[in-house]
Scaffold this active site. Structure first.
Site, PDB file in Angstrom:
ATOM      1  N   ALA A 156     -30.636   4.748  27.511  1.00 38.41           N
ATOM      2  CA  ALA A 156     -31.424   4.042  26.494  1.00 38.41           C
ATOM      3  C   ALA A 156     -31.412   2.560  26.845  1.00 38.41           C
ATOM      4  O   ALA A 156     -30.350   1.991  27.110  1.00 38.41           O
ATOM      5  CB  ALA A 156     -30.832   4.263  25.118  1.00 38.41           C
ATOM      6  N   ARG A 167     -14.743   6.840  25.729  1.00 43.23           N
ATOM      7  CA  ARG A 167     -15.977   6.516  26.451  1.00 43.23           C
ATOM      8  C   ARG A 167     -16.456   5.102  26.135  1.00 43.23           C
ATOM      9  O   ARG A 167     -16.539   4.699  24.983  1.00 43.23           O
ATOM     10  CB  ARG A 167     -17.053   7.551  26.136  1.00 43.23           C
ATOM     11  N   ARG A 199     -20.919  -1.954  32.037  1.00 43.46           N
ATOM     12  CA  ARG A 199     -22.140  -1.402  32.641  1.00 43.46           C
ATOM     13  C   ARG A 199     -23.318  -2.208  32.098  1.00 43.46           C
ATOM     14  O   ARG A 199     -23.833  -1.958  31.015  1.00 43.46           O
ATOM     15  CB  ARG A 199     -22.252   0.075  32.263  1.00 43.46           C
ATOM     16  N   HIS A 213     -32.283  21.748  36.167  1.00 43.63           N
ATOM     17  CA  HIS A 213     -31.862  21.030  34.958  1.00 43.63           C
ATOM     18  C   HIS A 213     -32.685  19.758  34.866  1.00 43.63           C
ATOM     19  O   HIS A 213     -33.252  19.290  35.848  1.00 43.63           O
ATOM     20  CB  HIS A 213     -30.358  20.722  34.958  1.00 43.63           C
TER      21      HIS A 213
END
Length: 610
Positions: A425, A455, A524, A11
């Site tokens: 990104a 999220r 984050r 992957h």
């Protein structure tokens, strides 16, 4: 001298090119094919790398593949033999592919490379690196450290699932390892599967879901699933899993232990899934901390480098930083299999050829801006051909108009410079928003990204301002460290808000920047540096001057199930298929209301859900 690194056939296929030890280009195949986690041979990524270096296959000295297929086949055979006849169905499905292609991977690679070279088969030097050595090389050699301990943690390579390495100068040695089937990455992925998310992509969701829950199953995991020692070594009880021989991650014994069958994908989340997420996250953090303490004791090194899929767990990385086991840590931004392409090339340069390392400054990844860029003239031609209506602005005007859109509460597509390498990104292919807005998080999730409402989003902040808003004061250019919003930036919760549980906690603004503050006050963090991304740094500076806040919401420029955009056309399609209101590509500024209505599309159904 030029070396191409390749990661493929599992992957996140990718290619990377180094030139005299410097990383010139790196990209994932998915960005070109528009197929998420594309595992196929990275023909497009390789063609890009060669074009970026201005060379052809005839100018490449070595090609290096990121693992050793025969060792992997050996592991497969030994696993099936050790567990027969239980795994016969899985064995029967796997063998035809191995016999047809994977055992002859050397020939397959030469044929694919030959197509790039315009011949039947490429006859140059083809090398193979061990999987975890490639991970370790991707972590240590681009790092800013002269010497360091190196931890790699993932699902599985050939046999290894966790390794401890020691890097000094241009040498890198693996000194300890844990082998399959005992795997922290596969343990985490088992809970990803069990809570109804997709393995190899849903692990981020599980990590984001964890703060909504309580770790009430953590002791159950430690008592039954994983035997964890003080040095961080562990064994996983295979009675509870099916990844060795079956076609799923968890076994009936696992389901009995936790009292239910796996959650069906896309069904409503319950408090139970949140508690399971919190529990496996807590156990993962405990394992990582124990491994790090052992690494410090075993090597005596003051610095730590991380790679492998588990190193993308930025919450665990943040805990590692806070515990001060090492003076500093550095994490490969493409820590998963894609980064194996970089690591394989660097392992050959330093290990096989014995070449010295370059002085890297901050690090050798150039801010991870290693993908394609487009000149202003090309951007204008491509957008015009796509039917876009745009204004061309000066450098100062493009910053000013973008800030104006952000202050008005608009979602802004931002495509500038070279595309990022890795899953994050970082201001090259981003969707931006005002972090002060109490509705921006929900709006971006539901109306722009078309993804689950729980999220969280990440803050981008100028490096020089990070300590004024978050409880970390270190470089975090790759969005791989979690820190808490400072106490003085937090908002008091009312009695009703403080009593909320689960997803309902999402509705209570928790700080001056609620759009990037998770329900446990974590964020984050991405630190933005003028030397690696001056335009994005200038945008943050202008936003700070206008609002007093040097932070922006930064999420990847894509919708759920879509790879991050690569070209101006990709950006325009995503802009027209979502409720992004402004698009900035180079010096072109686009407003949604100016675009031809005939070009609007329903982007919700365009991509398979991840």
């Amino acid at each position: 001298m030029r070396i191409l690194g390749i990661s493929a056939f599992y992957h996140d296929s990718a290619a990377a090119l180094i030139e005299d030890g410097r990383i010139v280009a790196a990209a994932q195949e998915e960005r070109f094919t528009r197929k998420k986690h594309d595992p196929s041979f990275p023909a497009n990524a390789l063609a890009y790398c060669l074009a970026e270096a201005g060379c052809g296959m005839a100018d490449v000295d070595h090609v290096v593949f990121y693992d050793k297929p025969f060792l992997k086949f050996e592991r497969l055979l030994e696993t099936y033999l050790a567990t027969s006849p239980r795994g016969f169905r899985s064995f029967r499905m796997a063998m035809p592919l191995w016999i047809k292609e994977k055992l002859f991977q050397k020939n397959l690679l030469r044929k694919h490379l030959g197509k790039l070279a315009g011949s039947k088969e490429w006859s140059g030097s083809l090398l193979f690196s061990e999987h975890h050595l490639a991970h370790a090389a991707s972590a240590f050699f681009p790092s800013p450290f002269a010497s360091a301990a190196v931890l790699t943690m993932d699902g599985v390579g050939e046999w290894c699932t966790t390794s401890l390495g020691l890097g000094r100068g241009n040498s890198l040695e693996i000194i300890k390892e844990i082998r399959f089937p005992h795997s922290l990455g596969l343990l985490y992925s088992a809970f990803t599967y069990y809570t109804g998310f997709k393995v190899n992509s849903g692990e981020y969701k599980l990590m984001g879901l964890a703060p909504y829950g309580r770790p009430r199953f953590a002791q159950t995991i430690l008592d039954n699933l994983i035997d964890l020692k003080d040095d961080g070594s562990f064994r996983v009880d295979q009675r509870y899993f099916d990844y060795c021989t079956g076609l799923t991650m968890t076994s009936p014994a696992f389901h009995r232990l936790f009292g239910a069958e796996p959650r069906k994908p896309e069904t409503p989340l319950t408090q139970r899934e949140m508690d399971l997420a919190a529990s496996i996250q807590a156990v993962t953090e405990e394992v990582v901390l124990k491994l790090a303490r052992f690494a410090r004791q075993e090597t005596g090194e003051r610095h730590l480098c991380l790679a492998g899929g588990v190193a993308l767990n930025c919450v665990a990385n943040g805990k590692l930083l806070k515990n001060r086991i090492f003076d500093d840590i550095w994490i490969q931004p493409a820590a998963g299999d894609a980064g194996g392409a970089v690591g394989a090339a660097l392992a050959a340069w330093h290990g096989h050829l014995g070449k010295d390392r370059l002085a890297n400054g901050r690090d050798g990844m150039a801010g991870a801006y290693l993908g394609p860029a487009y000149g202003q003239g090309e951007i204008e031609r491509r957008l015009a051909a796509a039917g876009a209506v745009y204004k061309v602005l000066s450098d100062s005007e493009i910053i000013a108009d973008t800030v104006e859109g952000l202050v008005q509460g608009k979602a802004v597509g931002w495509m500038q410079g070279r595309m990022e390498f890795g899953p994050r990104a970082l201001g090259g292919r981003s969707i931006l928003g005002d972090p002060r807005s109490p509705t921006m998080q929900k709006t971006l999730n539901l109306k722009v990204k078309y993804r689950e409402s729980f999220r969280p989003f990440a803050p981008s902040v100028r490096r020089e301002d990070v300590a004024e808003w978050f409880d970390i004061d270190t470089d975090s250019p790759y969005m791989l460290l979690v820190g808490d919003v400072l106490d003085r930036r937090r908002l008091p919760l009312g009695p009703d808000e403080g009593a909320l549980f689960g997803i309902d906690r999402l509705n209570a603004p928790r700080s001056e920047i609620p759009a990037v503050t998770h329900v446990d006050y974590s964020a984050r963090v991405q630190t933005v540096h003028h030397d690696t991304n001056p335009r994005y740094w200038e945008l943050l500076s202008a936003f700070k001057q206008r609002t007093g806040c040097p932070v922006l919401v930064n999420t990847s420029f894509n919708v759920r199930g879509e790879p991050i955009v690569c070209t101006p056309e990709d950006a325009f399609r995503c802009f027209m298929g979502t409720e992004i209101e402004c698009l900035v590509v180079g010096n072109c500024f686009l407003r949604k209301e100016d675009q031809p209505s005939a070009l609007r599309q329903d982007y919700k159904e365009c991509f398979e859900l991840d």
